[in-house]
Design a protein around this motif. Structure first.
Motif, PDB file in Angstrom:
ATOM      1  N   LYS A 180       0.836  -1.201   0.000  1.00  0.00           N
ATOM      2  CA  LYS A 180       0.000   0.000   0.000  1.00  0.00           C
ATOM      3  C   LYS A 180       0.871   1.251   0.000  1.00  0.00           C
ATOM      4  O   LYS A 180       0.543   2.238  -0.663  1.00  0.00           O
ATOM      5  CB  LYS A 180      -0.947  -0.020   1.198  1.00  0.00           C
ATOM      6  CG  LYS A 180      -1.992  -1.130   1.112  1.00  0.00           C
ATOM      7  CD  LYS A 180      -2.788  -1.268   2.396  1.00  0.00           C
ATOM      8  CE  LYS A 180      -3.779  -2.429   2.300  1.00  0.00           C
ATOM      9  NZ  LYS A 180      -4.513  -2.666   3.566  1.00  0.00           N
ATOM     10  N   CYS A 181       1.965   1.211   0.737  1.00  0.00           N
ATOM     11  CA  CYS A 181       2.913   2.332   0.702  1.00  0.00           C
ATOM     12  C   CYS A 181       3.520   2.477  -0.689  1.00  0.00           C
ATOM     13  O   CYS A 181       3.680   3.592  -1.206  1.00  0.00           O
ATOM     14  CB  CYS A 181       4.010   2.135   1.738  1.00  0.00           C
ATOM     15  SG  CYS A 181       3.460   2.216   3.453  1.00  0.00           S
ATOM     16  N   ALA A 182       3.862   1.340  -1.308  1.00  0.00           N
ATOM     17  CA  ALA A 182       4.479   1.367  -2.636  1.00  0.00           C
ATOM     18  C   ALA A 182       3.541   1.956  -3.681  1.00  0.00           C
ATOM     19  O   ALA A 182       3.993   2.597  -4.642  1.00  0.00           O
ATOM     20  CB  ALA A 182       4.911  -0.033  -3.044  1.00  0.00           C
ATOM     21  N   SER A 183       2.231   1.761  -3.503  1.00  0.00           N
ATOM     22  CA  SER A 183       1.274   2.312  -4.465  1.00  0.00           C
ATOM     23  C   SER A 183       1.289   3.834  -4.474  1.00  0.00           C
ATOM     24  O   SER A 183       0.824   4.465  -5.424  1.00  0.00           O
ATOM     25  CB  SER A 183      -0.140   1.814  -4.149  1.00  0.00           C
ATOM     26  OG  SER A 183      -0.649   2.417  -2.963  1.00  0.00           O
ATOM     27  N   LEU A 184       1.858   4.431  -3.430  1.00  0.00           N
ATOM     28  CA  LEU A 184       1.950   5.889  -3.328  1.00  0.00           C
ATOM     29  C   LEU A 184       3.275   6.423  -3.855  1.00  0.00           C
ATOM     30  O   LEU A 184       3.490   7.632  -3.865  1.00  0.00           O
ATOM     31  CB  LEU A 184       1.774   6.320  -1.867  1.00  0.00           C
ATOM     32  CG  LEU A 184       0.449   5.921  -1.212  1.00  0.00           C
ATOM     33  CD1 LEU A 184       0.492   6.225   0.278  1.00  0.00           C
ATOM     34  CD2 LEU A 184      -0.716   6.633  -1.876  1.00  0.00           C
ATOM     35  N   LEU A 185       4.167   5.521  -4.278  1.00  0.00           N
ATOM     36  CA  LEU A 185       5.509   5.912  -4.710  1.00  0.00           C
ATOM     37  C   LEU A 185       5.670   5.837  -6.219  1.00  0.00           C
ATOM     38  O   LEU A 185       5.161   4.909  -6.870  1.00  0.00           O
ATOM     39  CB  LEU A 185       6.559   4.993  -4.084  1.00  0.00           C
ATOM     40  CG  LEU A 185       6.999   5.272  -2.656  1.00  0.00           C
ATOM     41  CD1 LEU A 185       7.875   4.126  -2.144  1.00  0.00           C
ATOM     42  CD2 LEU A 185       7.754   6.588  -2.556  1.00  0.00           C
ATOM     43  N   ASN A 186       6.423   6.788  -6.759  1.00  0.00           N
ATOM     44  CA  ASN A 186       6.902   6.667  -8.127  1.00  0.00           C
ATOM     45  C   ASN A 186       7.896   5.512  -8.212  1.00  0.00           C
ATOM     46  O   ASN A 186       8.551   5.161  -7.221  1.00  0.00           O
ATOM     47  CB  ASN A 186       7.624   7.957  -8.558  1.00  0.00           C
ATOM     48  CG  ASN A 186       6.723   9.165  -8.574  1.00  0.00           C
ATOM     49  OD1 ASN A 186       5.597   9.093  -9.048  1.00  0.00           O
ATOM     50  ND2 ASN A 186       7.210  10.276  -8.046  1.00  0.00           N
ATOM     51  N   ILE A 187       8.025   4.919  -9.392  1.00  0.00           N
ATOM     52  CA  ILE A 187       9.129   3.987  -9.616  1.00  0.00           C
ATOM     53  C   ILE A 187      10.439   4.735  -9.359  1.00  0.00           C
ATOM     54  O   ILE A 187      10.656   5.833  -9.867  1.00  0.00           O
ATOM     55  CB  ILE A 187       9.112   3.426 -11.052  1.00  0.00           C
ATOM     56  CG1 ILE A 187       7.844   2.601 -11.300  1.00  0.00           C
ATOM     57  CG2 ILE A 187      10.355   2.595 -11.319  1.00  0.00           C
ATOM     58  CD1 ILE A 187       7.788   1.302 -10.532  1.00  0.00           C
TER      59      ILE A 187
END
Length: 261
Positions: A180-187
């Protein structure tokens, strides 16, 4: 005491003001050097090195915390704060507005100024955080999409401190939260994660609260499965005992989002 009987972070017994007063206000707490001074040092090193930067940071931390944002506000123009309960949101809002009775974060602000060699500027540090925070949103642990209906942009950095252990009732739930945190991050964006190994509870007043127990191997696997590459993991073994909480070591992770999962 059976851990199944412990309160949970999002229960009404969690008092964010008492949480701050107990753990973050000064030297009366025996683990202040591990819980406050260590994160201040590591974040100062990370941000001043230039390895993590960008325009916007999302903070997903616990208990209306402020101190993790002191260094971040030197780098990021905008900060979006995620909180988990209405009392936490209210407590954070009181600090932003400098309301009487708001939590006192001066210990941390002064400690960071000393670390930076600027002992006179702690109030300036705090005001910089206040200006940088553009939005406070709620994470609902009961939802599959916990921020719904709010939609946040993908950003350059997500910072999470002492939080994912608290909101995860079991290891399966924990594995979903870095995703869920990763879904908020740019690659290519970074997750800066603070946690502890093999902790089972923490106390606020008369209440014991749940804290998910796991070790380094589990954390590494959970982050890898969520699409991260761990760039650095720093583990600080605890050298002191304390009846307020129990853990073996503090961990700080710098993880880069490598792929969508």
């Amino acid at each position: 005491m059976d851990s199944s009987l412990h309160k949970h972070y999002h229960d009404e017994e969690f008092d964010p003001k008492a949480f701050v007063d107990t753990y973050f206000c000064g030297k009366m707490f025996s683990l202040i050097d591990e819980i406050v001074d260590y994160p201040l040092k590591k974040l100062h090193e990370t941000f001043s090195s230039g390895r993590v930067k960008g325009d916007t940071l999302i903070d997903i931390s616990s208990g209306a915390s402020v101190y993790q944002l002191l260094s971040a506000s030197d780098i990021f123009k905008e900060i979006i704060v995620v909180e988990f309960t209405e009392p936490n949101i209210q407590e954070f809002d009181q600090w932003i507005k400098k309301d009487p009775g708001a939590a006192d974060w001066s210990y941390a602000a002064k400690a960071l100024c000393e670390l930076e060699g600027n002992r006179e500027g702690w109030q300036v540090k705090e005001d910089k955080v206040r200006r940088a925070v553009k939005q406070v949103v709620k994470w609902d642990v009961s939802k599959v999409k916990p921020l719904d209906p709010v939609v946040l942009p993908q950003v350059d950095c997500v910072l999470s401190l002492w939080c994912l252990h608290k909101i995860s009732r079991d290891k399966e739930a924990y594995r979903s939260n870095p995703r869920k945190c990763a879904s908020l991050l740019n690659i290519g964006g970074h997750l800066l994660l603070f946690g502890v190994f093999n902790m089972t509870y923490y106390k606020i007043g008369e209440h014991k609260f749940f804290f998910l127990t796991f070790d380094e191997k589990f954390l590494r696997e959970a982050l890898k499965d969520a699409g991260y590459v761990i760039e650095n993991m720093d583990v600080l073994p605890s050298r002191k005992g304390c009846d307020l909480c129990n853990y073996e070591s503090v961990v700080y992770v710098i993880a880069r989002k490598e792929r969508e999962v």
